[in-house]
Design a protein around this motif. Structure first.
Motif, mmCIF file in Angstrom:
data_model
loop_
_atom_site.group_PDB
_atom_site.id
_atom_site.type_symbol
_atom_site.label_atom_id
_atom_site.label_comp_id
_atom_site.label_asym_id
_atom_site.label_seq_id
_atom_site.Cartn_x
_atom_site.Cartn_y
_atom_site.Cartn_z
ATOM 1 N N ARG A 36 0.835 -1.208 0.000
ATOM 2 C CA ARG A 36 0.000 0.000 0.000
ATOM 3 C C ARG A 36 0.868 1.254 0.000
ATOM 4 N NH1 ARG A 36 -2.938 -2.848 3.763
ATOM 5 N NH2 ARG A 36 -2.080 -1.595 5.459
ATOM 6 N N GLN A 37 1.944 1.244 0.806
ATOM 7 C CA GLN A 37 2.802 2.416 0.923
ATOM 8 C C GLN A 37 3.605 2.694 -0.338
ATOM 9 O OE1 GLN A 37 5.160 1.280 4.290
ATOM 10 N NE2 GLN A 37 3.682 2.056 5.778
ATOM 11 N N ARG A 38 4.166 1.661 -0.922
ATOM 12 C CA ARG A 38 5.102 1.846 -2.018
ATOM 13 C C ARG A 38 4.513 1.649 -3.403
ATOM 14 N NH1 ARG A 38 10.590 1.259 -0.824
ATOM 15 N NH2 ARG A 38 10.795 2.152 -2.873
ATOM 16 N N CYS A 39 3.429 0.866 -3.504
ATOM 17 C CA CYS A 39 2.900 0.496 -4.823
ATOM 18 C C CYS A 39 1.437 0.908 -5.016
ATOM 19 C CB CYS A 39 2.986 -1.015 -5.029
ATOM 20 S SG CYS A 39 4.566 -1.759 -4.602
ATOM 21 N N GLY A 40 0.720 1.052 -3.910
ATOM 22 C CA GLY A 40 -0.725 1.204 -3.944
ATOM 23 C C GLY A 40 -1.255 2.444 -4.628
ATOM 24 N N ALA A 41 -0.449 3.474 -4.761
ATOM 25 C CA ALA A 41 -0.923 4.677 -5.447
ATOM 26 C C ALA A 41 -1.163 4.411 -6.938
ATOM 27 C CB ALA A 41 0.075 5.818 -5.278
ATOM 28 N N CYS A 42 -0.449 3.449 -7.484
ATOM 29 C CA CYS A 42 -0.550 3.169 -8.919
ATOM 30 C C CYS A 42 -1.160 1.802 -9.232
ATOM 31 C CB CYS A 42 0.833 3.237 -9.563
ATOM 32 S SG CYS A 42 1.592 4.868 -9.477
ATOM 33 N N HIS A 43 -0.908 0.808 -8.380
ATOM 34 C CA HIS A 43 -1.297 -0.575 -8.673
ATOM 35 C C HIS A 43 -2.326 -1.107 -7.697
ATOM 36 C CE1 HIS A 43 1.921 -1.246 -11.609
ATOM 37 N NE2 HIS A 43 2.753 -0.640 -10.783
ATOM 38 N N GLN A 44 -3.165 -2.012 -8.180
ATOM 39 C CA GLN A 44 -4.128 -2.754 -7.361
ATOM 40 C C GLN A 44 -3.634 -4.183 -7.234
ATOM 41 O OE1 GLN A 44 -7.002 -1.476 -6.064
ATOM 42 N NE2 GLN A 44 -6.489 0.518 -6.922
ATOM 43 N N ILE A 45 -3.907 -4.806 -6.103
ATOM 44 C CA ILE A 45 -3.605 -6.227 -5.956
ATOM 45 C C ILE A 45 -4.829 -6.987 -5.472
ATOM 46 C CG2 ILE A 45 -2.723 -6.188 -3.598
ATOM 47 C CD1 ILE A 45 -0.553 -8.178 -4.666
ATOM 48 N N ALA A 46 -5.740 -6.300 -4.814
ATOM 49 C CA ALA A 46 -6.928 -6.954 -4.265
ATOM 50 C C ALA A 46 -8.012 -7.134 -5.322
ATOM 51 C CB ALA A 46 -7.475 -6.150 -3.087
ATOM 52 N N THR A 47 -7.855 -6.494 -6.451
ATOM 53 C CA THR A 47 -8.853 -6.534 -7.506
ATOM 54 C C THR A 47 -8.161 -6.575 -8.867
ATOM 55 O OG1 THR A 47 -10.719 -5.331 -8.502
ATOM 56 C CG2 THR A 47 -8.995 -4.009 -7.501
ATOM 57 N N THR A 48 -8.884 -6.962 -9.876
ATOM 58 C CA THR A 48 -8.320 -6.972 -11.232
ATOM 59 C C THR A 48 -8.625 -5.667 -11.967
ATOM 60 O OG1 THR A 48 -10.290 -8.095 -12.071
ATOM 61 C CG2 THR A 48 -8.424 -9.487 -11.440
ATOM 62 N N ARG A 49 -8.993 -4.654 -11.226
ATOM 63 C CA ARG A 49 -9.257 -3.345 -11.827
ATOM 64 C C ARG A 49 -7.922 -2.612 -12.013
ATOM 65 N NH1 ARG A 49 -9.651 1.690 -9.992
ATOM 66 N NH2 ARG A 49 -9.509 1.077 -7.817
ATOM 67 N N ASN A 50 -7.701 -2.102 -13.203
ATOM 68 C CA ASN A 50 -6.501 -1.304 -13.452
ATOM 69 C C ASN A 50 -6.716 0.098 -12.921
ATOM 70 O OD1 ASN A 50 -5.110 -3.363 -14.822
ATOM 71 N ND2 ASN A 50 -6.188 -2.892 -16.700
ATOM 72 N N GLY A 51 -5.646 0.686 -12.436
ATOM 73 C CA GLY A 51 -5.668 2.064 -11.985
ATOM 74 C C GLY A 51 -4.775 2.877 -12.892
ATOM 75 N N ALA A 52 -3.944 3.719 -12.275
ATOM 76 C CA ALA A 52 -2.978 4.492 -13.058
ATOM 77 C C ALA A 52 -2.012 3.550 -13.768
ATOM 78 C CB ALA A 52 -2.209 5.430 -12.135
ATOM 79 N N ARG A 53 -1.808 2.394 -13.178
ATOM 80 C CA ARG A 53 -0.968 1.342 -13.746
ATOM 81 C C ARG A 53 -1.751 0.032 -13.670
ATOM 82 N NH1 ARG A 53 1.101 4.938 -15.904
ATOM 83 N NH2 ARG A 53 3.083 5.906 -15.413
ATOM 84 N N PRO A 54 -1.252 -1.024 -14.297
ATOM 85 C CA PRO A 54 -2.030 -2.276 -14.326
ATOM 86 C C PRO A 54 -2.129 -2.933 -12.949
ATOM 87 C CG PRO A 54 0.158 -2.638 -15.213
ATOM 88 C CD PRO A 54 0.024 -1.158 -15.001
ATOM 89 N N HIS A 55 -3.208 -3.690 -12.759
ATOM 90 C CA HIS A 55 -3.331 -4.460 -11.515
ATOM 91 C C HIS A 55 -2.247 -5.531 -11.508
ATOM 92 C CE1 HIS A 55 -4.899 -8.366 -12.904
ATOM 93 N NE2 HIS A 55 -5.537 -7.676 -13.840
ATOM 94 N N LEU A 56 -1.897 -5.999 -10.327
ATOM 95 C CA LEU A 56 -0.813 -6.967 -10.195
ATOM 96 C C LEU A 56 -1.299 -8.321 -9.689
ATOM 97 C CD1 LEU A 56 1.967 -4.614 -8.779
ATOM 98 C CD2 LEU A 56 1.460 -5.198 -11.161
ATOM 99 N N GLN A 57 -2.584 -8.519 -9.687
ATOM 100 C CA GLN A 57 -3.129 -9.805 -9.252
ATOM 101 C C GLN A 57 -2.769 -10.883 -10.273
ATOM 102 O OE1 GLN A 57 -7.495 -10.638 -8.970
ATOM 103 N NE2 GLN A 57 -7.069 -10.224 -6.810
ATOM 104 N N GLY A 58 -2.243 -12.002 -9.802
ATOM 105 C CA GLY A 58 -1.853 -13.089 -10.691
ATOM 106 C C GLY A 58 -0.642 -12.775 -11.548
ATOM 107 N N MET A 59 0.186 -11.881 -11.076
ATOM 108 C CA MET A 59 1.317 -11.409 -11.875
ATOM 109 C C MET A 59 2.395 -12.474 -12.103
ATOM 110 S SD MET A 59 3.750 -8.268 -10.938
ATOM 111 C CE MET A 59 4.781 -7.526 -12.166
#
Length: 124
Positions: A36-59
């Motif tokens: 959340r601190q280092r990646c969460g502003a751009c990436h999601q992990i709890a959902t497959t919704r893309n934000g400013a950057r792609p989600h990282l679920q199942g990466m």
């Protein structure tokens, strides 16, 4: 006497198992907090919704630049990278050195932080 020894051994085993479980939960919580601190502003992990950057679920195990609907840099999309613990270690250390032209510039200079993030990504 024998029953007392068996009971003591069982108690020690239960205590150790509980300690391991608590330690694993603490590690997972630390990983999520760091994400959340280092990646969460751009990436999601709890959902497959893309934000400013792609989600990282199942990466882990997925080809870099392969999430449909996200506009990756040509450099990352055409890199031929498959995400593994090793490729993530290199990428998170210095993304632009590994993939010149990538849009990711966030570096993780701390090896413990990198491993914590990689463990989290591997678990999702």
């Amino acid at each position: 006497m024998r029953n007392a020894v068996l009971a003591a051994v069982a108690l020690v085993a239960l205590s150790w198992a509980t300690h391991e479980s608590v330690a694993q939960e603490a590690d997972a919580a630390a990983g999520e907090r760091l994400f959340r601190q280092r990646c969460g502003a751009c990436h999601q992990i709890a959902t497959t919704r893309n934000g400013a950057r792609p989600h990282l679920q199942g990466m882990v195990g997925r080809a870099a630049g392969s999430i449909e609907g996200f506009n990756y840099s040509p450099a990352l999309r055409d890199s031929g990278i498959t995400w593994t613990a090793d490729t993530l270690e290199s990428y998170l250390t210095n993304p632009t050195a590994m993939v010149p032209g990538t849009r990711m510039v966030q570096r993780f200079n701390n090896a413990v932080e990198r491993r914590t993030i990689i463990e989290l990504l591997s678990s999702r």
